[in-house]
Structures are given as structure tokens and as C-alpha cells.
Design an enzyme around this catalytic site. Structure first.
Site, PDB file in Angstrom:
ATOM      1  N   GLY A   1       0.842  -1.179   0.000  1.00  0.00           N
ATOM      2  CA  GLY A   1       0.000   0.000   0.000  1.00  0.00           C
ATOM      3  C   GLY A   1       0.876   1.227   0.000  1.00  0.00           C
TER       4      GLY A   1
ATOM      5  CD  GLU B   1      -1.903   2.306  -3.695  1.00  0.00           C
ATOM      6  OE1 GLU B   1      -1.235   2.477  -2.666  1.00  0.00           O
ATOM      7  OE2 GLU B   1      -3.138   2.282  -3.681  1.00  0.00           O
TER       8      GLU B   1
ATOM      9  CB  THR C   1      -0.535  -7.167  -0.983  1.00  0.00           C
ATOM     10  OG1 THR C   1      -1.297  -6.200  -0.292  1.00  0.00           O
ATOM     11  CG2 THR C   1       0.516  -6.514  -1.810  1.00  0.00           C
TER      12      THR C   1
ATOM     13  CG  ASP D   1      -9.303   1.789   3.953  1.00  0.00           C
ATOM     14  OD1 ASP D   1      -9.843   2.335   4.930  1.00  0.00           O
ATOM     15  OD2 ASP D   1      -9.842   1.680   2.846  1.00  0.00           O
TER      16      ASP D   1
ATOM     17  CB  THR E   1       4.787   7.953   4.801  1.00  0.00           C
ATOM     18  OG1 THR E   1       4.560   8.482   6.098  1.00  0.00           O
ATOM     19  CG2 THR E   1       5.566   6.676   4.925  1.00  0.00           C
ATOM     20  CD  GLU E   2       3.996  11.760  -0.855  1.00  0.00           C
ATOM     21  OE1 GLU E   2       3.338  12.780  -1.042  1.00  0.00           O
ATOM     22  OE2 GLU E   2       5.203  11.659  -1.139  1.00  0.00           O
ATOM     23  CD  GLU E   3      -2.670   9.566   4.541  1.00  0.00           C
ATOM     24  OE1 GLU E   3      -3.724   9.942   5.045  1.00  0.00           O
ATOM     25  OE2 GLU E   3      -2.411   9.685   3.314  1.00  0.00           O
TER      26      GLU E   3
END
Lengths: 310, 398
Positions: free
Chosen positions: A90, A113, A153, A175, A280-282
Site C-alpha cells: 500500500g 498499490e 497483496t 485503510d 511518507t506522504e500520509e
């Protein structure tokens, strides 16, 4: 009609981006996609029937074993000089991949992803980085050791990796699936731990990070109970005995630097924890919004002896 | 059970049922399980007092796991506010009131399960669980109590798998089949593919002779290898059974593998020898589509049941001669060890006809009442084909 206009803009952007040789970093706004994908539905996925049939050459062109006698129409995929050992499951927009590339120069790192648009963004981003750094003097800085592909995955992890192939796995900001009814769709579940244990080598680690406290507790609970007597499958209580995963002590927020300075195994943990917290972007988004981050890391033990060997 | 069971099997020690379900999970249940009194679920505990107040104390008040720090969009924030307002305890899911334990799980619909004992290198018996799913995987796990350890995968199928067959005399071999064109023979503990056998070719050969309608002798149908295979033809294995042939002379035990496909009026038989190779033996023609199959181990025979509601080769066109003789319901060929061929077992057949006649009478009454017709009947008899992924259809068309 607004949607059609948007799609048109998107296609135009990507076409020109390709024509310019992907040299500029792609812009995220042309690759937005809904943040959730149903892991149970049959997406139009391409995946190898088995790891041996996976052709990695388009993903890691710098690491293909030169074939002394190339035979045209050879069905066997070209071999890599070394196997993929790090997986970011992910990977989202690929912030962690890009951060890891120079920090783990000796490993091949794969991002997986499920969302097509996002996968394309990461692919474009990697090819842009490769183009920009092609002239870099050291081979470490050329982003040749990272790649991204689209995969589910939860279903097809064993199609890509053989037993004990991976030394590191990342599950970053998965998620959360808040509803209890949807917990089976979470990326960490008692039954999926078995597949993670299968692809990880003994001593390999799973790094998890989330901004949802309940999910952090859930993931810790699943990994800790996994493999314990009475804890099989994870749902049935904590269990007793030795599990398959042990939790790794971590540096607190801000302490990563001193860990990195100590070097060794501790330094590596410190480095990677700092990566998932800050790169990480998040992770960046959570910092922006003033949220909390919950990190936990689990090391895989060796498989238990068969009952007849005890 | 929590979800619809797809396959069940007993462990080799006959003490535990393994149940594989539609959700991808495998549960173990003791064969002689106890059923608990449903306590507290009805609001009254074992003492007869009203247990609701007690229950409320035990249960944590419902708290949404999302916080204002984790959701950001306007709609999600609204939803969260609603949830926080609604602080009532949600009805807990009714717990199952019998012993059961989750052993392992796939993120896919499970289609079959097998439980096998095999000797370890030190000659001790080890237990394995084999599970197959709709996403082309065959997983090899350790048996109870280490079912969480995955030993390997058998990967090679390109469509859903419907059936696993481990011949009792050759427990190191596995034969699997499903929605793709091949039967695959595995050395399952090593995850090694030993042989891929083109089953579609056999079905296509048979179908072409059927469509050709002209009289073609049986021998030529089985030898004809250069058959045009209809590209639209899809096959789906419905059953694989192993029949151990009684030893007449000293030597390796022979095993006959019998395979049936959905909507195909034939049994395909293969000989599995000690050299771990499947050899096509014969096609046994049947009057109409075969529905199910079982083996009679001590009589060198199999019994199959047939569909007399649909035309041969079709899973949806109903037969004009619906009121066929009850003979059309079952058949029973036997393996002749001397000639190594299959022939009809007259005695068994006569018994079957007698036994099914009564059933058939009552059956015809039921069907007159119109229990199942058209699509529901097709789904009932030929449900496996629906496992095929729709996505893959599109991909081939594009």
C-alpha cells in the site's frame, strides 16, 4: 460535463508528460483517486501465476543478469542479479519508496498499490527521478532500486514472493476500515499474518504506522497473538506460549537521531522509523493536521519445530 | 457457521471437522462437539435473573475509532459527529454456541480442503492441511495445532480451482482441477508441478464428435489428437476421485483417477502409476450430463449420478424427454483389472435402478410441483462455473 473535462485534462497532461521523457516530477492532482479500494472484488489485475514466472526486468532495468546467449522469444523471464527484499504494501504516492532508495542502496525495494491512478503516479515519479539522477556519480543515488506495481497483496502476495524472500515489510497508514463488519478487509488480520510470516525471512521485520489508535491496537493484537496456543487465527483471544512475531523496542518521537548515531541494528530501526514517521506522504499530512502517529515494529521469529521434533 | 461452508473434511484421526467457508476461513470443530446454552444472548443468564444490566456493565460503551484528527472531509466529519452523538451500545453479533476455532484464512472464496498425513524425514507422521481457492492458489499449511504455519503454495493454475484430490495410496501426490484447461499433478510438499494434462482437448474431442452427430467409432475419438478446439469452449472440473485398484499381482498399487466436468456427459479416467505420471485411459460416455460421482473402494467401481432435466452438453437447455426412465439417473461402471478397461457393472446397475426407481417416482412428483426450473435449477446443478471471474472475460474480449 465537468468530469469529462477533468479526464481530458488528465489525459493531455499525461501525454505531454510522456512526450517530454518523464523528466519532470509528475503532479499529484492529475492522478487523484478515491482513497479506498475493495480488496475482495476482482480487479483487472495482472500478476504472475507464480514468483518464478514474474518478469522483473521492466521494473529494475539496472539489475538484470546479462544473458550470455540471448534467445529471442524465450518464455523464461530475465533473472535479476538479486531478489526483491523490501516491500512497501500500500505504498500510496510513493513517498517512502523515494526516501528509502538512497538509504537502503543494497536492497531492491518494491511498492505495491491497488489503485491504478496512484500506481501510475508512482511509476511516473520513479522514472522522472531516474531521468533526473541518471548522471549521478554514485550508483546509490539513481533510484534504480525502487519500483512500483499494481497488485492486491491481500490476495496475491505469494504470487510475487517466495517463502522467506523479504527482509522488510512496511504497512504504512493502511485503510482503517472503521466498521466492525469491515474488519476482514483490514490489511492486518489474524489470518493474513500467516502470509506475512510466510514471505518474511526469520529475523525480518514488519513496520506499521497509523494515525488511528484503535487500528494500532488491533494490529499489535493480531501480530502478538499470532502463532500462540489458543491465539491461532488471531480472533480467539491472546493465547499463550511463544508467538511468531515479537515486538521490537522503538525510539520515541525525536529520538531517532541518537539511535541512528549508535548504528548497528538499533541504528537501522531508528533510520527506518524516522522514514515512516516523516517521509511518507500520509505521515506528512498527519503532521500538518496535528494528528498522532502510532508506530509498531514486529520481528519474525523462526518457525516453531514440528510437534514430532519437540 | 458464520458463513456458508464450501467444503468440509475430517482430520485423519477422525476427531475434528475442518470446515472451509465462502469467506475464505477454515474452522475446526470437534466431531463430538458440545452445544452451549445460549447465555446472556437472550438477556437472561443461567440463574434466571434478568441479565441485561449485568451485560451492559461488561460491554464497553460504543466509541467510534475515528477521531477528528483522522477524518478530514466535511462529510466524514459530519458522519463522525453523528456517531459520537449516538452513544448507544450496538447490538453485539450473536456468538456461536458451539466449540469452533479459526485455523487459517485466505482472502478469497475457498473451494476445497484436504487433510493429509505424511511421513517426515524421520519417519514420523505429520499432518497437513491443503486448501484451494477461487484465486488460483493451493495453500499447504501445517495441520493442527500449527495451522498458522504456511509451508508453501502450489501455483500454476490460471483460473479458479474447484477440486483437490490426494490419492490415499500416493499421499505425496495431488491432482487439482478447476476452471482452466488443465489437470495438474503436483508434488505438493515441494510445491512442484509434475505434470500438466490437457483436459480441454479431451472434452473438445468428445464434443466435436457429438456435434458432428455422424457415427464415429469410439476408438477413433480417443486417438484423434488433432482436434479443432473451440476457443469459446470453457470447461470446469466438477469432481476428481481416486480409485485404488485391488492388487492382483505383486507390484505397485494402481490408481484410477476419474474426472467429471460440468455439463459434460462423460467420465474421463486416467491411470496414475508409480512413476508419478497420469496416463489417459478412457472416456466413458454417459447418457446425459454427469452431476456427481463417488467411488466404491472395495468393488473397483464408481457410481455417478446424471442430470435428466437438461440436454447433454447443455447446462440451461432443458431436455425434451424430461420423463426419462429412472435408469437415466445413475450409472456405475467398474474397472476390470485384467483388461485394464472400464465396463458397465450389470449387477450394481440393476440394484441402482431398483433403488432409484422409488426416489424417481417421488422426484417426478416434486418436479411437477415446479420446485426448481430454469436458472435456479442450473445454478443448483452447475454452480461452479459461476466462480469464473467476470473481469477475465473482458480481458480476453478486448
Amino acid at each position: 460535463m465537468k468530469a469529462a473535462g477533468k479526464r481530458q485534462k488528465r489525459e493531455d497532461y499525461r501525454r505531454t508528460h510522456k512526450e517530454q521523457g518523464n523528466a519532470a516530477l509528475p503532479q499529484k492532482k492529475f492522478y487523484r483517486q478515491r482513497a479506498h479500494a475493495n480488496p475482495f472484488s476482482d480487479h483487472q489485475l495482472t500478476y504472475p501465476a507464480s514468483p518464478a514466472l514474474m518478469d522483473w526486468s521492466p521494473y529494475y532495468p539496472a539489475f538484470i543478469t546479462p544473458d550470455p546467449q540471448p534467445t529471442p522469444n524465450d518464455p523464461a523471464p530475465k533473472a535479476l542479479t538479486k531478489p526483491v527484499t523490501v516491500a512497501d504494501i500500500g505504498c500510496g504516492f510513493g513517498g517512502l519508496l523515494v526516501a528509502l532508495a538512497p538509504r537502503l542502496p543494497d536492497e531492491l525495494i518494491l511498492g505495491l498499490e491497488i489503485r491504478t491512478q496512484v500506481t501510475e503516479y508512482v511509476e511516473d515519479r520513479i522514472s522522472a527521478l531516474r531521468a533526473q539522477h541518471a548522471a549521478a556519480s554514485s550508483s546509490d543515488g539513481r533510484y534504480q532500486n525502487i519500483a512500483c506495481l499494481r497488485a492486491n497483496t491481500m490476495k496475491f502476495l505469494p504470487n510475487f514472493f517466495t517463502r522467506a524472500q523479504l527482509s522488510l515489510m512496511f504497512l504504512c497508514f493502511p485503510d482503517p476500515h472503521f466498521k466492525a463488519r469491515k474488519h476482514k478487509a483490514r490489511i492486518v488480520s489474524g489470518t493474513l499474518c500467516a502470509e506475512y510470516a510466510y514471505v518474511l525471512r526469520p529475523g525480518g521485520c514488519v513496520y506499521t504506522i497509523t494515525d488511528v489508535e484503535e487500528l494500532a491496537e488491533w494490529m499489535r493484537g493480531r501480530f502478538e497473538a499470532f502463532g500462540k496456543v489458543g491465539g491461532e487465527g488471531g480472533e480467539g483471544g491472546e493465547g499463550s506460549g511463544v508467538g511468531v512475531f515479537e515486538e521490537v523496542p522503538l525510539p520515541g518521537e525525536g529520538e531517532e537521531g541518537t539511535w541512528v548515531d549508535e548504528g548497528g541494528e538499533k541504528g537501522r530501526v531508528g533510520l527506518l522509523v524516522r522514514c515512516i514517521r516523516e517521509e511518507t506522504e500520509e505521515g506528512k499530512k498527519v503532521t500538518r493536521n496535528g494528528g498522532k502517529k502510532f508506530v509498531s515494529v514486529f520481528r519474525r521469529r523462526a518457525d516453531p519445530a514440528w510437534p514430532d521434533e519437540v | 457457521m458464520p458463513k456458508r461452508p464450501c467444503a468440509i473434511v475430517l482430520t485423519p484421526d477422525d476427531s475434528t471437522i475442518l470446515c472451509a467457508d465462502k469467506f475464505g476461513d477454515v474452522y475446526s470443530l470437534p466431531l463430538m462437539g458440545r452445544r452451549y446454552e445460549t447465555k446472556a444472548v437472550n438477556g437472561i443468564d443461567a440463574n434466571g435473573t434478568n441479565g441485561t444490566s449485568d451485560r451492559n456493565q461488561k460491554q464497553k460503551p460504543f466509541a467510534p475509532s475515528a477521531t477528528s484528527l483522522t477524518v478530514h472531509t466535511k462529510r466524514n466529519r459530519d458522519a463522525l459527529r453523528q456517531q459520537q452523538k449516538l452513544n448507544e451500545t450496538k447490538a453485539e453479533k450473536k456468538a456461536l454456541n458451539f466449540d469452533h476455532k479459526l485455523l487459517l484464512g485466505h482472502v478469497s472464496l475457498l473451494t476445497d480442503i484436504a487433510c493429509v498425513l505424511r511421513a517426515s524425514p524421520s519417519q514420523k507422521l505429520r499432518n497437513y492441511i491443503l486448501t484451494s481457492d477461487r484465486d488460483e492458489h493451493i495453500r499447504i499449511s501445517r495441520g493442527i495445532p500449527q495451522a498458522n504455519v504456511i509451508e508453501g503454495y502450489c501455483l500454476g493454475h490460471t483460473e479458479f480451482i474447484t477440486k483437490l484430490c490426494v490419492p490415499p495410496v500416493y499421499p505425496h501426490l495431488l491432482i487439482s482441477g478447476g476452471g482452466d484447461d488443465y489437470l495438474i499433478l503436483w508434488d505438493w510438499r515441494a510445491g512442484r508441478l509434475l505434470q500438466q494434462l490437457d483436459l480441454k482437448q479431451l472434452v473438445a474431442t468428445l464434443r466435436n464428435t457429438h456435434l458432428g452427430a455422424e457415427v464415429v467409432s469410439e476408438s477413433s475419438t480417443t486417438k484423434d489428437t488433432e482436434t479443432q478446439v473451440d476457443s469459446a469452449l470453457r470447461i470446469c472440473v466438477s469432481n476428481i476421485q481416486a480409485l485404488e485398484i485391488e492388487k492382483q499381482k505383486v507390484g505397485h498399487p494402481g490408481v484410477e483417477i476419474i474426472v467429471t466436468c460440468e455439463g459434460v456427459p462423460a467420465l474421463f479416467t486416467f491411470t496414475l502409476g508409480a512413476n508419478a505420471q497420469l496416463q489417459f485411459n478412457a472416456t466413458i460416455h454417459t447418457e446425459s450430463n454427469v452431476v456427481d460421482l463417488t467411488v466404491l473402494r472395495n468393488q473397483n467401481s464408481v457410481i455417478y449420478s446424471m442430470d435428466n432435466c437438461h440436454q447433454s452438453w447443455s447446462t440451461d437447455v432443458s431436455s425434451d424427454t424430461a420423463s426419462q426412465s429412472p435408469r437415466g439417473l445413475m450409472g456405475s461402471p467398474s474397472y476390470c483389472t485384467d483388461s485394464k478397461t472400464w465396463k458397465e457393472n450389470q449387477v450394481l446397475q440393476a440394484n441402482l435402478v431398483a433403488a432409484t426407481r422409488e426416489c424417481a417416482d417421488s422426484y417426478s412428483q416434486i418436479s411437477q410441483a415446479g420446485v426448481a426450473h430454469g436458472k435456479p435449477l442450473t445454478d443448483l446443478l452447475y454452480g461452479l462455473e459461476s466462480l469464473r471471474k467476470r473481469g477475465s472475460d473482458n480481458e480476453t474480449e478486448v
